[in-house]
Write a protein that holds these residues in place. Structure first.
Motif, mmCIF file in Angstrom:
data_model
loop_
_atom_site.group_PDB
_atom_site.id
_atom_site.type_symbol
_atom_site.label_atom_id
_atom_site.label_comp_id
_atom_site.label_asym_id
_atom_site.label_seq_id
_atom_site.Cartn_x
_atom_site.Cartn_y
_atom_site.Cartn_z
ATOM 1 N N VAL A 106 45.569 24.531 43.856
ATOM 2 C CA VAL A 106 45.505 25.967 43.645
ATOM 3 C C VAL A 106 46.826 26.440 43.040
ATOM 4 O O VAL A 106 47.892 25.944 43.394
ATOM 5 N N GLN A 107 46.735 27.370 42.092
ATOM 6 C CA GLN A 107 47.926 27.980 41.508
ATOM 7 C C GLN A 107 47.980 29.436 41.980
ATOM 8 O O GLN A 107 46.948 30.105 42.067
ATOM 9 N N LEU A 108 49.194 29.896 42.272
ATOM 10 C CA LEU A 108 49.383 31.238 42.777
ATOM 11 C C LEU A 108 50.301 32.012 41.853
ATOM 12 O O LEU A 108 51.300 31.464 41.346
ATOM 13 N N GLN A 109 49.994 33.285 41.636
ATOM 14 C CA GLN A 109 50.849 34.143 40.832
ATOM 15 C C GLN A 109 51.060 35.453 41.566
ATOM 16 O O GLN A 109 50.110 36.194 41.798
ATOM 17 N N ALA A 110 52.311 35.716 41.925
ATOM 18 C CA ALA A 110 52.668 36.941 42.633
ATOM 19 C C ALA A 110 53.113 38.001 41.641
ATOM 20 O O ALA A 110 53.760 37.693 40.638
ATOM 21 N N SER A 111 52.776 39.230 41.954
ATOM 22 C CA SER A 111 53.166 40.353 41.107
ATOM 23 C C SER A 111 53.251 41.612 41.945
ATOM 24 O O SER A 111 52.837 41.629 43.110
ATOM 25 N N GLY A 112 53.785 42.685 41.328
ATOM 26 C CA GLY A 112 53.794 43.990 41.978
ATOM 27 C C GLY A 112 55.140 44.460 42.481
ATOM 28 O O GLY A 112 55.252 45.568 42.996
ATOM 29 N N GLY A 113 56.158 43.629 42.370
ATOM 30 C CA GLY A 113 57.477 44.044 42.825
ATOM 31 C C GLY A 113 58.082 45.115 41.922
ATOM 32 O O GLY A 113 57.535 45.459 40.878
ATOM 33 N N CYS A 136 48.803 38.571 45.076
ATOM 34 C CA CYS A 136 48.890 37.120 44.922
ATOM 35 C C CYS A 136 47.545 36.665 44.363
ATOM 36 O O CYS A 136 46.546 36.632 45.100
ATOM 37 N N ALA A 137 47.526 36.354 43.080
ATOM 38 C CA ALA A 137 46.284 35.946 42.424
ATOM 39 C C ALA A 137 46.182 34.433 42.407
ATOM 40 O O ALA A 137 47.141 33.742 42.056
ATOM 41 N N GLY A 138 45.020 33.937 42.780
ATOM 42 C CA GLY A 138 44.799 32.506 42.800
ATOM 43 C C GLY A 138 43.976 32.037 41.619
ATOM 44 O O GLY A 138 43.130 32.765 41.113
ATOM 45 N N SER A 139 44.231 30.793 41.208
ATOM 46 C CA SER A 139 43.416 30.149 40.185
ATOM 47 C C SER A 139 43.306 28.670 40.526
ATOM 48 O O SER A 139 44.149 28.119 41.228
ATOM 49 N N GLY A 140 42.235 28.079 40.073
ATOM 50 C CA GLY A 140 42.028 26.666 40.334
ATOM 51 C C GLY A 140 41.312 26.391 41.633
ATOM 52 O O GLY A 140 40.816 25.288 41.856
ATOM 53 N N SER A 141 41.272 27.370 42.530
ATOM 54 C CA SER A 141 40.571 27.220 43.787
ATOM 55 C C SER A 141 40.346 28.605 44.378
ATOM 56 O O SER A 141 40.918 29.589 43.908
ATOM 57 N N THR A 142 39.526 28.666 45.389
ATOM 58 C CA THR A 142 39.165 29.942 45.992
ATOM 59 C C THR A 142 40.063 30.222 47.185
ATOM 60 O O THR A 142 40.073 29.467 48.158
ATOM 61 N N HIS A 171 46.567 40.758 48.872
ATOM 62 C CA HIS A 171 47.519 41.845 48.673
ATOM 63 C C HIS A 171 48.442 41.992 49.871
ATOM 64 O O HIS A 171 48.070 41.656 51.002
ATOM 65 N N LEU A 172 49.621 42.529 49.611
ATOM 66 C CA LEU A 172 50.522 42.938 50.677
ATOM 67 C C LEU A 172 50.923 44.377 50.396
ATOM 68 O O LEU A 172 51.701 44.647 49.469
ATOM 69 N N GLN A 173 50.338 45.301 51.148
ATOM 70 C CA GLN A 173 50.688 46.711 51.028
ATOM 71 C C GLN A 173 51.917 46.977 51.874
ATOM 72 O O GLN A 173 51.897 46.723 53.084
ATOM 73 N N MET A 174 52.964 47.475 51.251
ATOM 74 C CA MET A 174 54.229 47.700 51.932
ATOM 75 C C MET A 174 54.537 49.197 51.908
ATOM 76 O O MET A 174 54.741 49.767 50.834
#
Length: 125
Positions: free
Chosen positions: A1-8, A21-27, A79-82
């Motif tokens: 699985v590949q992870l991509q974090a964003s939103g900072g 945190c968007a995932g690809s390659g797996s669920t 998601h992480l709502q802060m």
């Protein structure tokens, strides 16, 4: 699985951000997913975690009542709502997982094998 974090970003004290945190390659719904953060001069800290199946959520004491972790399985994203951000929340935030990584209610988390690239959060006036 590949992870991509964003939103900072840069936010004033008391403000809010939502990290993704968007995932690809797996669920992602088949994995426990954690958010960690690393601030300069401090050790890495497990911030929040959400379990597979039941979706049980866990939080570090430092963020309880302010942060909320959630899944959007339609978008294969966690998601992480802060909210009510404080200067001490300033850090690089990472999402992480692996097939045998499991959340712990103590939030003393082992080190997962798969990591996103990190997203910077700066809380400052």
């Amino acid at each position: 699985v590949q992870l991509q974090a964003s939103g900072g970003g840069l936010v004033q004290p008391g403000g809010s951000l939502r990290l993704s945190c968007a995932g690809s390659g797996s669920t992602l719904e088949y994995y426990d997913i954690a958010w960690f953060r690393k601030a300069p001069g401090k050790e890495r800290e497990g911030v929040s975690c959400v379990s597979r199946r039941a979706g049980t959520t866990y939080y570090a004491d430092s963020v309880k009542g302010r942060f909320t972790i959630s899944r959007d399985n339609t978008k294969n994203t966690v998601h992480l709502q802060m909210n009510n951000l404080k200067p001490e929340d300033t850090a690089v935030y990472y999402c992480a997982t692996d097939p045998v990584f499991f959340c712990r209610d103590t939030m003393e988390l082992p080190t997962p094998d798969y990591w996103g690239q990190g997203t910077h959060v700066t809380v400052s006036s």
